[in-house]
Motif scaffolding. Structure first.
Motif, mmCIF file in Angstrom:
data_model
loop_
_atom_site.group_PDB
_atom_site.id
_atom_site.type_symbol
_atom_site.label_atom_id
_atom_site.label_comp_id
_atom_site.label_asym_id
_atom_site.label_seq_id
_atom_site.Cartn_x
_atom_site.Cartn_y
_atom_site.Cartn_z
ATOM 1 N N ARG A 2 7.032 -2.687 -3.606
ATOM 2 C CA ARG A 2 7.019 -1.304 -4.091
ATOM 3 C C ARG A 2 7.210 -1.203 -5.598
ATOM 4 O O ARG A 2 6.710 -0.271 -6.236
ATOM 5 C CB ARG A 2 8.079 -0.486 -3.380
ATOM 6 N N SER A 37 4.278 5.312 4.756
ATOM 7 C CA SER A 37 4.965 4.813 3.568
ATOM 8 C C SER A 37 4.399 5.460 2.304
ATOM 9 O O SER A 37 3.184 5.603 2.151
ATOM 10 C CB SER A 37 4.823 3.289 3.458
ATOM 11 N N ASP A 75 12.123 5.279 0.953
ATOM 12 C CA ASP A 75 10.861 5.352 1.696
ATOM 13 C C ASP A 75 11.204 5.606 3.171
ATOM 14 O O ASP A 75 11.019 4.743 4.022
ATOM 15 C CB ASP A 75 10.090 4.035 1.527
#
Length: 361
Positions: free
Chosen positions: A25, A46, A344
Motif C-alpha cells: 500500500r 480494498s 483499509d
C-alpha cells in the motif's frame, strides 16, 4: 520521476490477496489490478487497488491477456498455487508485453505442492521428514512401518484443513471403513516437538531473503495457521530449507512448514507452500516485505538488504487472547495488523459480514 508499474493479480479471489495488497500500500507507483473468478471477494473492497474485474468467460488465459493489454501490465503476480501452476503451464502463451513473476518450472512446482510427490522427493534426496505412507480409502489397506499416533492429511488441502489425529490403529481402521471418499490420503507419524516455519524468496535454488518464525499464539482450530508468531534466528532450520530448495532449483517465494523432533533432535520438513502465506504481513513487520521483494526481483530491480528483527506479531483475531496488549499502543502499531485494518477496513468488514451470515444459518 518515478515510473509507474502496473501489476496484475489474476486470482483476486485468493484468501491471501488482501495481505499482499496491504504489504504494497505504501508504494504509490505500484498500481494493483485484480481479476477474479467471483465478485464475492474481500479484495475488491480494498482502497489500495486500481481496478477490479470479474472473469466473464471460461477462457482464463484470454481474460488475463486482455487485462495485460488493456491495463498495460508490466508484471503478472499470482497469489495462490492453482493460478501459479496454471501460469507456469501456460507461460509461453502469456502476452509478452508483461513479465511473469519468478516461479519454478512445472516439475519442481508439482513436486513441492503435492504431499505425496514431496515426500518421495525428500526421501530420495535424504532430507529429513516424518515417516509417511500414501493409501487409498480402503479398509483393507492398512498402515505399515509407522508408529502411532499418526496424522491423516488430504493430499490437496492446505492450511491445516482436513487433518485428523489417530492414537491407535483401531480408530484409524474405523475411520477408513466408514469414509465415503475414494481419494488418497497421506498417513504421517505424529512428531513430539514444536512447529517452526521458514518463508523465503529464491532464485535458481539460492535463498535471497528469508524469515524464520515459531508459533507464539495458536488457533482454537487444530492445525490451523497460528494467530501469533515469534521471529527467531535458527541456522539449523535455514540449513534444512536451503537443501530442499536447492534440490528443487526453486524460483520465487515459498513457505516451508517444519517440525522439531524432540526425540531425534532434528528439524523435519512437513510441507512446502508455493504461494503467499498467512503471516506475510508479519514478515513485513519484522523487516522483510516479500511481495515487494518478489516484484522488484522479478522486474530486475535490486533487493533491499533488510535483516528481519526478532519480534512477536499477533493477528487481530489473536488479540482477544492477549487483551493486555490492547493497551500498548506501540505494540498495536508495530506488532499487529490492527492499524492496517483500520486504514483499509472494508475487506475485513466484508469477511466479518460473511462469517456472521454463515453463523446465522
Amino acid at each position: 520521476m518515478i515510473q509507474e508499474i502496473n501489476i496484475l493479480i489474476p486470482d483476486g479471489e485468493s484468501t491471501w490477496v488482501v495481505n499482499v495488497i496491504r504489504c504494497l500500500r505504501a508504494y504509490k507507483n505500484y498500481n494493483l489490478h485484480l481479476i477474479s473468478k467471483t465478485s464475492q471477494t474481500a479484495a475488491r473492497y480494498s482502497r489500495y487497488i486500481k481496478s477490479f474485474y470479474v472473469i466473464n468467460g471460461n477462457d482464463q488465459l484470454e481474460e488475463i491477456n486482455n487485462a495485460i493489454r488493456f491495463q498495460q501490465i508490466h508484471l503478472v503476480m499470482p497469489i495462490a498455487e492453482e493460478m501459479s501452476k496454471f501460469l507456469i503451464t501456460n507461460k509461453n502463451s502469456l502476452d509478452r508485453r508483461a513479465k511473469l513473476m519468478l516461479l519454478p518450472d512445472l516439475k519442481s512446482y508439482s513436486i513441492a505442492t503435492n504431499k505425496k510427490h514431496l515426500y518421495n522427493h525428500l526421501i530420495s534426496n535424504n532430507l529429513p521428514t516424518p515417516k509417511s505412507q500414501v493409501i487409498n480409502a480402503l479398509p483393507r489397506e492398512l498402515v505399515t512401518e509407522i508408529s502411532f499416533p499418526v496424522l491423516v492429511k488430504p493430499l490437496d488441502l492446505k492450511g491445516g484443513e482436513g487433518i485428523l489425529k489417530f492414537n491407535c490403529e483401531k480408530d484409524l481402521e474405523n475411520y477408513m471403513l466408514f469414509r465415503t471418499e475414494s481419494d488418497e490420503l497421506l498417513i504421517q507419524e505424529y512428531i513430539d516437538g514444536f512447529d517452526i516455519d521458514c518463508s523465503v524468496l529464491c532464485e535458481n535454488g539460492e535463498i535471497l531473503t528469508y524469515t524464520i518464525q515459531e508459533e507464539y499464539l495458536s488457533s482454537d482450530v487444530p492445525y490451523a495457521p497460528q494467530l501469533g508468531v515469534s521471529f527467531v534466528d535458527n541456522s539449523d532450520v535455514l540449513c534444512v530449507v536451503s537443501r530442499v530448495l536447492k534440490s528443487l532449483n526453486w524460483n520465487g517465494i515459498a513457505h516451508i512448514d517444519l517440525r522439531f523432533d524432540s526425540i531425534q533432535n532434528e528439524y523435519k520438513i512437513l510441507e512446502i507452500n508455493g504461494r503467499f502465506w498467512g503471516s506475510t504481513e508479519a514478515s513485513k513487520a519484522a523487516g522483510v516485505n516479500f511481495p515487494l521483494e518478489l516484484i522488484n526481483r522479478s522486474l530486475g530491480f535490486s533487493l533491499s538488504k533488510n535483516k528481519y528483527k526478532n519480534l512477536i506479531f499477533i493477528k487481530h483475531k489473536g488479540l482477544l487472547k492477549k487483551p493486555l496488549k490492547l493497551i500498548n499502543f506501540n505494540f498495536i502499531r508495530n506488532n499487529t495488523d490492527l492499524c492496517e485494518i483500520c486504514q483499509d477496513p472494508l475487506p475485513t468488514l466484508y469477511r466479518f459480514k460473511k462469517w456472521f451470515l454463515r453463523k446465522l444459518k
